[in-house]
Design a protein around this motif. Structure first.
Motif, short mmCIF file in Angstrom:
data_model
loop_
_atom_site.label_atom_id
_atom_site.label_comp_id
_atom_site.label_asym_id
_atom_site.label_seq_id
_atom_site.Cartn_x
_atom_site.Cartn_y
_atom_site.Cartn_z
N VAL A 73 57.69 32.98 33.80
CA VAL A 73 55.95 34.39 34.72
C VAL A 73 55.15 32.85 34.01
O VAL A 73 55.45 31.44 34.98
CB VAL A 73 55.54 34.73 33.07
CG1 VAL A 73 56.80 35.83 32.87
CG2 VAL A 73 55.34 34.92 31.90
N SER A 74 53.77 33.63 34.93
CA SER A 74 52.94 32.12 35.25
C SER A 74 51.86 31.69 34.09
O SER A 74 51.97 32.80 32.76
CB SER A 74 51.68 33.04 35.99
OG SER A 74 50.83 33.98 35.08
N THR A 120 49.60 34.45 31.95
CA THR A 120 50.33 35.46 31.23
C THR A 120 50.82 34.97 29.75
O THR A 120 50.53 35.71 28.91
CB THR A 120 51.67 35.86 32.16
OG1 THR A 120 51.44 36.55 33.51
CG2 THR A 120 52.83 37.09 31.32
N SER A 169 47.68 35.02 28.27
CA SER A 169 47.06 36.14 27.70
C SER A 169 47.67 37.10 26.52
O SER A 169 47.14 37.72 25.81
CB SER A 169 47.19 37.24 28.89
OG SER A 169 46.65 36.85 30.14
N ARG A 228 45.67 40.10 24.86
CA ARG A 228 45.37 40.63 26.29
C ARG A 228 46.45 41.30 26.77
O ARG A 228 46.02 42.41 27.37
CB ARG A 228 43.85 40.24 26.77
CG ARG A 228 43.62 39.71 26.33
CD ARG A 228 42.23 39.07 27.76
NE ARG A 228 43.16 37.85 28.11
CZ ARG A 228 42.60 37.06 27.99
NH1 ARG A 228 42.23 36.43 26.78
NH2 ARG A 228 43.34 35.86 28.32
N TYR A 229 47.88 41.71 26.13
CA TYR A 229 49.06 41.67 26.96
C TYR A 229 49.72 41.53 26.21
O TYR A 229 50.19 40.69 25.74
CB TYR A 229 48.91 40.93 28.37
CG TYR A 229 50.01 41.45 29.39
CD1 TYR A 229 50.21 42.82 29.77
CD2 TYR A 229 51.48 40.70 29.34
CE1 TYR A 229 51.37 43.49 29.68
CE2 TYR A 229 52.34 41.03 30.19
CZ TYR A 229 52.26 42.43 30.11
OH TYR A 229 53.60 43.04 31.24
N ILE A 230 50.75 43.13 26.22
CA ILE A 230 52.01 43.05 24.91
C ILE A 230 52.99 43.45 26.56
O ILE A 230 52.64 43.81 27.51
CB ILE A 230 52.16 44.88 24.51
CG1 ILE A 230 50.50 44.82 23.96
CG2 ILE A 230 52.57 45.12 23.88
CD1 ILE A 230 50.47 45.94 22.98
N PRO A 231 53.80 41.82 26.15
CA PRO A 231 54.69 42.03 26.95
C PRO A 231 56.03 43.40 26.72
O PRO A 231 55.87 44.04 26.02
CB PRO A 231 55.64 40.88 26.20
CG PRO A 231 55.50 39.95 25.29
CD PRO A 231 54.19 41.04 25.34
N SER A 232 56.88 43.27 28.57
CA SER A 232 57.78 43.77 28.08
C SER A 232 59.03 43.79 27.12
O SER A 232 59.00 42.66 26.75
CB SER A 232 58.45 44.35 29.05
OG SER A 232 58.72 43.24 29.77
N VAL A 262 62.10 42.79 27.70
CA VAL A 262 62.99 41.77 28.35
C VAL A 262 61.35 40.45 27.84
O VAL A 262 63.14 39.50 27.97
CB VAL A 262 62.83 42.28 29.71
CG1 VAL A 262 63.69 41.12 30.97
CG2 VAL A 262 63.46 43.83 29.74
N LEU A 263 61.07 40.58 28.46
CA LEU A 263 60.26 39.40 28.12
C LEU A 263 59.91 39.29 27.28
O LEU A 263 60.27 37.74 26.51
CB LEU A 263 58.43 39.44 28.86
CG LEU A 263 57.87 38.16 28.92
CD1 LEU A 263 58.50 37.49 30.04
CD2 LEU A 263 56.33 38.57 29.61
N LEU A 303 62.44 39.82 24.88
CA LEU A 303 63.25 39.26 24.50
C LEU A 303 64.07 38.06 24.56
O LEU A 303 64.65 36.63 24.05
CB LEU A 303 64.56 39.99 24.96
CG LEU A 303 64.90 41.90 24.06
CD1 LEU A 303 65.92 42.70 25.16
CD2 LEU A 303 65.05 41.14 23.41
#
Lengths: 135, 66
Positions: free
Chosen positions: B25-26, B29, B32, B37-41, B43-44, B46
């Motif tokens: 990822v960047s 990300t 964040s 500010r961002y809740i990962p999926s 997959v991310l 794991l």
């Protein structure tokens, strides 16, 4: 893990150059006609110009950025949703302006679906860039 | 949702850029996620747990209002 879930299938990053190329060629074509270097029927020129601009913006909006990942996809969807709502507001505002007699703004612009679509793409790009900077 | 990614990253002595490259990822990300500010999926999440060698539950914790 095989990723077969729903999601945006975006174009590879090199399509950005194709999109910009079409946009530049369209603007050049329009300028050549505007400065009377190229003689052509106005209706045809406007049709070609609008199509060229919309196609180029469509390609650019569906092209991956260099650091595309799940966060950028989410931001892209937010930008699309806001731009879509913005398009709706533009049409409503245009209709109100027209009904209150501001015909000189509305007749040419707000009744023209190409203008609304192009303004929606501009809203999309502006919002997406803003969200990318804020992430 | 709280997370301990910044702590785990410090333990592993990884920069945000290095961690981002490891999981594809960047850097923004990672930033964040660390700043909530961002809740990962899933997959991310794991992938992160694999990199740090801890359970997902040790990386992410639900708050009362979640």
């Amino acid at each position: 893990m095989r990723n077969e879930q729903f999601g945006l299938r975006l174009l590879p990053n090199y399509f950005k150059k194709i999109g910009i190329g079409i946009l530049v060629l369209t603007i050049l074509f329009f300028l050549l006609w505007a400065y009377k270097i190229l003689t052509m029927d106005k209706l045809h020129v406007l049709t070609i110009s609008k199509t060229g601009i919309i196609v180029s913006l469509m390609i650019l909006s569906w092209t991956k950025i260099k650091t595309e990942d799940e966060l950028t996809t989410q931001l892209r969807l937010i930008a699309f949703a806001l731009a879509f709502s913005g398009g709706g507001i533009t049409i409503i505002a245009g209709s109100f302006l027209e009904s209150f007699g501001y015909n000189y703004i509305t007749v040419d612009l707000f009744k023209n679906s190409a203008f609304v679509i192009i303004s929606m793409y501009i809203m999309y790009f502006t919002t997406f860039r803003h969200l990318l900077k804020r992430r | 949702m709280n997370n301990t990614i910044k702590i785990q990253r410090a333990i592993k002595n990884l920069t945000q850029e290095e961690l981002a490259n490891l999981i594809g990822v960047s850097r923004q990300t990672i930033n964040s996620i660390e700043n909530n500010r961002y809740i990962p999926s899933t997959v991310l999440a794991l992938k992160l747990s694999k990199v740090f060698g801890v359970n997902v539950n040790d990386l992410f914790e639900l708050e009362d209002d979640d």
